[in-house]
Design a protein around this motif. Structure first.
Motif, short mmCIF file in Angstrom:
data_model
loop_
_atom_site.label_atom_id
_atom_site.label_comp_id
_atom_site.label_asym_id
_atom_site.label_seq_id
_atom_site.Cartn_x
_atom_site.Cartn_y
_atom_site.Cartn_z
N ALA A 1 15.42 4.93 -1.80
CA ALA A 1 16.01 3.67 -2.26
C ALA A 1 16.44 3.67 -3.71
O ALA A 1 17.34 2.91 -4.09
CB ALA A 1 15.02 2.52 -2.02
N THR A 2 15.80 4.46 -4.54
CA THR A 2 16.13 4.47 -5.96
C THR A 2 16.09 5.91 -6.48
O THR A 2 15.45 6.78 -5.88
CB THR A 2 15.12 3.64 -6.79
OG1 THR A 2 13.84 4.30 -6.77
CG2 THR A 2 14.98 2.22 -6.25
N ALA B 1 20.85 -0.14 1.83
CA ALA B 1 20.46 0.18 0.45
C ALA B 1 19.20 1.00 0.36
O ALA B 1 19.08 1.90 -0.48
CB ALA B 1 20.30 -1.13 -0.34
N VAL B 2 18.22 0.71 1.21
CA VAL B 2 16.93 1.38 1.13
C VAL B 2 17.04 2.88 1.42
O VAL B 2 16.13 3.65 1.11
CB VAL B 2 15.93 0.70 2.11
CG1 VAL B 2 16.21 1.10 3.55
CG2 VAL B 2 14.49 0.98 1.72
N ARG B 3 18.17 3.31 1.95
CA ARG B 3 18.38 4.73 2.26
C ARG B 3 19.37 5.43 1.33
O ARG B 3 19.39 6.66 1.29
CB ARG B 3 18.89 4.89 3.69
CG ARG B 3 17.86 4.48 4.71
CD ARG B 3 18.22 4.91 6.10
NE ARG B 3 17.11 4.61 6.98
CZ ARG B 3 16.06 5.39 7.17
NH1 ARG B 3 15.99 6.55 6.55
NH2 ARG B 3 15.09 5.04 7.96
N VAL B 4 20.18 4.70 0.60
CA VAL B 4 21.31 5.35 -0.08
C VAL B 4 21.34 5.21 -1.59
O VAL B 4 22.04 5.97 -2.26
CB VAL B 4 22.65 4.83 0.49
CG1 VAL B 4 22.71 5.00 1.99
CG2 VAL B 4 22.91 3.38 0.11
N PHE C 1 11.97 -5.37 0.42
CA PHE C 1 11.12 -4.18 0.31
C PHE C 1 10.73 -3.90 -1.15
O PHE C 1 11.13 -2.88 -1.71
CB PHE C 1 11.87 -2.94 0.83
CG PHE C 1 12.25 -2.95 2.27
CD1 PHE C 1 11.31 -2.65 3.25
CD2 PHE C 1 13.55 -3.21 2.66
CE1 PHE C 1 11.66 -2.61 4.59
CE2 PHE C 1 13.92 -3.18 3.99
CZ PHE C 1 12.97 -2.88 4.96
N PRO C 2 9.97 -4.75 -1.80
CA PRO C 2 9.68 -4.52 -3.22
C PRO C 2 9.01 -3.18 -3.50
O PRO C 2 9.31 -2.53 -4.51
CB PRO C 2 8.77 -5.69 -3.60
CG PRO C 2 8.23 -6.22 -2.31
CD PRO C 2 9.31 -5.97 -1.30
N ARG C 3 8.13 -2.71 -2.61
CA ARG C 3 7.43 -1.45 -2.86
C ARG C 3 8.36 -0.25 -2.84
O ARG C 3 8.14 0.74 -3.56
CB ARG C 3 6.31 -1.26 -1.82
CG ARG C 3 5.55 0.05 -1.97
CD ARG C 3 4.40 0.14 -0.98
NE ARG C 3 4.85 -0.02 0.39
CZ ARG C 3 5.41 0.96 1.12
NH1 ARG C 3 5.61 2.15 0.58
NH2 ARG C 3 5.77 0.75 2.36
N LEU C 4 9.41 -0.32 -2.04
CA LEU C 4 10.30 0.82 -1.88
C LEU C 4 11.34 0.93 -2.98
O LEU C 4 12.02 1.95 -3.08
CB LEU C 4 10.99 0.76 -0.51
CG LEU C 4 10.06 0.90 0.70
CD1 LEU C 4 10.85 0.80 1.99
CD2 LEU C 4 9.27 2.20 0.65
N ASP D 1 0.83 -1.21 0.00
CA ASP D 1 0.00 0.00 0.00
C ASP D 1 0.86 1.25 0.00
O ASP D 1 1.83 1.36 0.76
CB ASP D 1 -0.91 0.02 1.23
CG ASP D 1 -1.93 -1.10 1.22
OD1 ASP D 1 -2.26 -1.57 0.11
OD2 ASP D 1 -2.38 -1.49 2.32
N GLU D 2 0.52 2.20 -0.85
CA GLU D 2 1.25 3.45 -0.90
C GLU D 2 1.01 4.25 0.39
O GLU D 2 -0.06 4.18 0.99
CB GLU D 2 0.81 4.27 -2.11
CG GLU D 2 1.23 3.66 -3.44
CD GLU D 2 2.73 3.49 -3.55
OE1 GLU D 2 3.47 4.44 -3.20
OE2 GLU D 2 3.18 2.40 -3.96
N LYS D 3 2.01 5.01 0.79
CA LYS D 3 1.94 5.77 2.04
C LYS D 3 1.74 7.26 1.76
O LYS D 3 2.15 7.78 0.72
CB LYS D 3 3.23 5.57 2.84
CG LYS D 3 3.63 4.12 3.05
CD LYS D 3 2.59 3.32 3.79
CE LYS D 3 3.06 1.88 4.02
NZ LYS D 3 2.04 1.04 4.65
N GLN D 4 1.13 7.93 2.71
CA GLN D 4 0.92 9.37 2.61
C GLN D 4 2.21 10.10 2.98
O GLN D 4 2.74 9.93 4.09
CB GLN D 4 -0.20 9.81 3.54
CG GLN D 4 -0.49 11.30 3.52
CD GLN D 4 -1.04 11.77 2.18
OE1 GLN D 4 -1.88 11.11 1.58
NE2 GLN D 4 -0.55 12.90 1.70
#
Length: 328
Positions: free
Chosen positions: A52-53, A82-85, A121-124, A12-15
């Motif tokens: 992340a990307t 990775a999710v941060r950089v 974390f596929p969504r991120l 689910d997408e986040k606000q």
């Protein structure tokens, strides 16, 4: 029912919230997803953690462009995950800043971490193919680096080991605003898979001594009062104390990792089960705490293969029980 691996079921997408904490200091938050910080100086901008990307970073850039047209000259990495950089290339910054410990971790396990976190974390990792490779610092420091963005003083500090061995905080001493990275969470579960659990509380004590009046945690809403800053620091420390205490007791009792995991999860869920990514983090957290309590000082490298193997081992009894229940 066995839990889905890591955050693969979280689609689910986040606000998103982009708010000014003090003049020119912003928090980019998204309901428990990894946060970014923005520091607007007299002549340039610094981004603290990049998403992340490059595709994910574009939204941070769009928010920045709503408030300033100054160049984004600096990117600061609070640690190496990775999710941060891995969104860093989108900013076109002249300088990418990191601690020596973070640089060493990228050398040692950056590629493995990349592959591991994409699976978790596929969504991120939107448009993951846009990542040009690992993010490498252009400027590395040991303990402290002070920059002046015009007259704005920015202190970048490695206060000690905790979430990783290279954790960095970004401190604005005049404004008393702290960008804490994943050393501090708020309403979100600390990830300790690469942590030094016995060191982390001492590092938090040094962070607390700065006296922050506003704080951007690694995950969770930005804190806007000194009292809420203390609440977030204390909450993080309480989680770490409970985690390591439960696991250490199990190790001393010569229990298996699976037994310790089940007991620790059961003990902590009533208090922390509603924190973001609790179910995701706990297998990794208990595994690292088990290693540390067993005498393994440095965290083992997580790979995509090790992630899945660990998850299956800790979930297999639950799956067996579920199958037996269905057959009955």
């Amino acid at each position: 029912m066995a839990r889905a691996f890591a955050s693969q079921a979280d689609l689910d997408e986040k606000q998103i919230t982009f708010e000014e904490l003090a003049d020119g200091l912003y928090a980019y938050t998204a309901e428990g997803d990894p946060n970014s910080g923005v520091i607007v100086g007299d002549d340039s901008v610094m981004v603290v953690d990049t998403q992340a990307t490059p595709a994910m970073a574009q939204d941070v850039i769009a928010r920045i462009r709503q408030v300033t047209d100054k160049p984004i000259d600096y990117v600061c990495l609070t640690h190496y995950h990775a999710v941060r950089v891995l969104g860093a290339s989108a900013y076109g910054a002249k300088h990418t800043l990191a601690s020596q410990g973070t640089y060493d971790l990228i050398v040692e396990r950056g590629q493995q971490d990349y592959q591991s976190e994409v699976g978790r974390f596929p969504r991120l990792f939107q448009d993951v193919d846009s990542i040009p490779g690992l993010t490498w610092p252009t400027m590395v420091f040991d303990h402290k680096l002070t920059l002046f963005l015009g007259e704005r003083e920015v202190q970048i500090m490695h206060l000690g080991r905790g979430h990783t061995k290279g954790d960095t905080v970004v401190w604005l001493p005049k404004e008393k605003v702290l960008f804490a990275g994943d050393l501090v969470e708020f309403g979100a579960t600390p990830y300790t898979g690469d942590a030094y659990l016995r060191d982390w509380p001492e590092t938090l004590a040094k962070l607390r001594a700065l006296g922050p009046e506003k704080l951007v945690p690694g995950r969770g809403a930005a804190l806007k009062t000194a009292g809420d800053c203390e609440k977030s620091i204390a909450g993080t420390q309480a989680f770490l104390t409970a985690l390591y205490g439960n696991v250490e007791a199990g190790v001393k009792a010569d229990k298996s990792l699976k037994e310790i995991y089940d007991a620790t999860f059961q003990a902590m869920e009533p208090t922390y089960g509603d924190w973001v990514i609790f179910e995701h983090c706990m297998p990794f957290d208990v595994s690292r705490a088990y290693d540390e309590a067993s005498g393994l000082d440095d965290p083992r490298i997580w790979t995509a293969e090790r992630d899945v193997e660990m998850w299956q081992n800790l979930e297999q009894a639950d799956k067996a029980a579920e199958a037996a229940q269905q057959q009955g």
